[in-house]
Design a protein around this motif. Structure first.
Motif, PDB file in Angstrom:
ATOM      1  N   GLU A   1       0.822  -1.211   0.000  1.00 46.65           N
ATOM      2  CA  GLU A   1       0.000   0.000   0.000  1.00 46.65           C
ATOM      3  C   GLU A   1       0.858   1.264   0.000  1.00 46.65           C
ATOM      4  OE1 GLU A   1      -3.507   2.315   2.476  1.00 46.65           O
ATOM      5  OE2 GLU A   1      -2.943   0.301   3.111  1.00 46.65           O
ATOM      6  N   LYS A   2       1.940   1.258   0.751  1.00 46.87           N
ATOM      7  CA  LYS A   2       2.819   2.423   0.802  1.00 46.87           C
ATOM      8  C   LYS A   2       3.354   2.773  -0.589  1.00 46.87           C
ATOM      9  CE  LYS A   2       7.054   4.094   3.069  1.00 46.87           C
ATOM     10  NZ  LYS A   2       8.110   3.767   4.047  1.00 46.87           N
TER      11      LYS A   2
ATOM     12  N   LEU B   1       1.835   2.055  -3.449  1.00 43.84           N
ATOM     13  CA  LEU B   1       0.701   2.573  -4.221  1.00 43.84           C
ATOM     14  C   LEU B   1       0.430   4.035  -3.877  1.00 43.84           C
ATOM     15  CD1 LEU B   1      -1.791  -0.435  -4.099  1.00 43.84           C
ATOM     16  CD2 LEU B   1      -0.126   0.156  -5.866  1.00 43.84           C
ATOM     17  N   ARG B   2       0.534   4.358  -2.608  1.00 43.08           N
ATOM     18  CA  ARG B   2       0.310   5.753  -2.191  1.00 43.08           C
ATOM     19  C   ARG B   2       1.411   6.662  -2.746  1.00 43.08           C
ATOM     20  NH1 ARG B   2      -4.146   6.293   0.379  1.00 43.08           N
ATOM     21  NH2 ARG B   2      -4.985   4.607   1.630  1.00 43.08           N
TER      22      ARG B   2
ATOM     23  N   SER C   1       0.655   7.173  -6.424  1.00 42.86           N
ATOM     24  CA  SER C   1      -0.480   8.086  -6.523  1.00 42.86           C
ATOM     25  C   SER C   1      -0.052   9.536  -6.325  1.00 42.86           C
ATOM     26  CB  SER C   1      -1.533   7.706  -5.475  1.00 42.86           C
ATOM     27  OG  SER C   1      -2.522   8.694  -5.367  1.00 42.86           O
ATOM     28  N   LYS C   2       0.700   9.770  -5.277  1.00 48.97           N
ATOM     29  CA  LYS C   2       1.138  11.135  -4.945  1.00 48.97           C
ATOM     30  C   LYS C   2       2.069  11.694  -6.021  1.00 48.97           C
ATOM     31  CE  LYS C   2       3.792  13.709  -1.542  1.00 48.97           C
ATOM     32  NZ  LYS C   2       4.734  13.602  -0.451  1.00 48.97           N
TER      33      LYS C   2
ATOM     34  N   PRO D   1      -5.422  10.197  -8.411  1.00 57.51           N
ATOM     35  CA  PRO D   1      -6.174   9.779  -7.217  1.00 57.51           C
ATOM     36  C   PRO D   1      -5.791   8.351  -6.818  1.00 57.51           C
ATOM     37  CG  PRO D   1      -7.658  10.610  -8.929  1.00 57.51           C
ATOM     38  CD  PRO D   1      -6.288  10.508  -9.537  1.00 57.51           C
ATOM     39  N   TYR D   2      -5.699   8.116  -5.522  1.00 59.95           N
ATOM     40  CA  TYR D   2      -5.353   6.785  -5.039  1.00 59.95           C
ATOM     41  C   TYR D   2      -6.346   5.755  -5.578  1.00 59.95           C
ATOM     42  CZ  TYR D   2      -4.393   2.846  -1.979  1.00 59.95           C
ATOM     43  OH  TYR D   2      -4.102   1.594  -1.511  1.00 59.95           O
ATOM     44  N   SER D   3      -7.613   6.139  -5.675  1.00 57.53           N
ATOM     45  CA  SER D   3      -8.641   5.215  -6.170  1.00 57.53           C
ATOM     46  C   SER D   3      -8.350   4.766  -7.600  1.00 57.53           C
ATOM     47  CB  SER D   3     -10.026   5.855  -6.085  1.00 57.53           C
ATOM     48  OG  SER D   3     -10.072   7.041  -6.860  1.00 57.53           O
TER      49      SER D   3
ATOM     50  N   VAL E   1      -5.274   4.522  -8.978  1.00 54.00           N
ATOM     51  CA  VAL E   1      -4.124   3.614  -8.898  1.00 54.00           C
ATOM     52  C   VAL E   1      -4.582   2.250  -8.377  1.00 54.00           C
ATOM     53  CG1 VAL E   1      -1.887   3.205  -7.793  1.00 54.00           C
ATOM     54  CG2 VAL E   1      -2.491   5.509  -8.598  1.00 54.00           C
ATOM     55  N   ALA E   2      -5.344   2.245  -7.294  1.00 50.97           N
ATOM     56  CA  ALA E   2      -5.840   0.991  -6.721  1.00 50.97           C
ATOM     57  C   ALA E   2      -6.781   0.283  -7.692  1.00 50.97           C
ATOM     58  CB  ALA E   2      -6.539   1.264  -5.394  1.00 50.97           C
TER      59      ALA E   2
ATOM     60  N   THR F   1      -1.332  -7.410  -4.463  1.00 46.66           N
ATOM     61  CA  THR F   1      -1.116  -6.573  -3.281  1.00 46.66           C
ATOM     62  C   THR F   1      -0.745  -7.409  -2.063  1.00 46.66           C
ATOM     63  OG1 THR F   1      -3.482  -6.619  -2.800  1.00 46.66           O
ATOM     64  CG2 THR F   1      -2.657  -4.732  -4.072  1.00 46.66           C
TER      65      THR F   1
END
Length: 170
Positions: free
Chosen positions: A56-57, A59-60, A63-64, A69-71, A73-74, A85
């Motif tokens: 998750e880190k 992915l964040r 995204s950044k 948006p994180y959504s 990417v996820a 994941t």
């Protein structure tokens, strides 16, 4: 002072690499791709190659740094079966449950694997040695049931052979 995490990975040459170093590598890669149209999937592939899965880190961070948006990417990660994941083991075990393997005892072999490993299909052992998956046909129907561990194929596998197969891997 920066502290290193206790999580270590192996790079493509088998050298131990700290998790923090992988994030530093990923950051450099993501920043170099900021202005490249369609960079998301190649960046995610690179991240998965670095970590062996997509934490998750990571992915964040993607995204950044890509300003997405994180959504989104996820969503891409969830859509493509290539992406994972969850951590994968050093050895991926695939038990065939195609028709021939199923009829000749593939389900019993799978049950023996889950019992021996202490995990379910789709999971990874806590030591990250093995991941367990199901396959649908490996093209060796006459030698059913078949199990693959990485690129190695085991034929006419019975539940009693499962322990020996697992013990043959470091």
């Amino acid at each position: 002072m920066t502290t290193q995490t206790t999580v270590e990975y192996q790079d493509c040459k088998g050298n131990q690499v700290h998790e923090d170093e992988l994030y530093e590598r990923l950051l450099i890669i993501v920043k170099s791709q900021r202005t490249v149209p369609g960079a998301l999937i190649p960046v995610l592939q690179t991240a998965q190659n670095l970590f062996g899965y997509l934490p998750e880190k990571a992915l964040r961070m993607v995204s950044k740094e890509l300003k997405l948006p994180y959504s989104e990417v996820a969503g891409v990660v969830g859509f493509y079966s290539y992406f994972s994941t969850t951590p994968k083991g050093k050895h991926t075990i695939r038990v065939c449950l195609g028709t021939a393997c199923y009829v000749r005892g593939g389900q019993e072999v799978l049950k023996a694997m889950t019992k021996e490993l202490g995990i379910s299909v789709g999971d990874t052992t806590s030591d990250r040695k093995f991941s367990l998956e199901v396959g649908r046909c490996f093209g060796a129907c006459g030698l059913a049931p078949v199990v693959m561990v990485g690129d190695e194929t085991f034929q006419r596998v019975s539940p009693s052979k499962v322990s020996d197969i697992l013990n043959s891997f470091d």
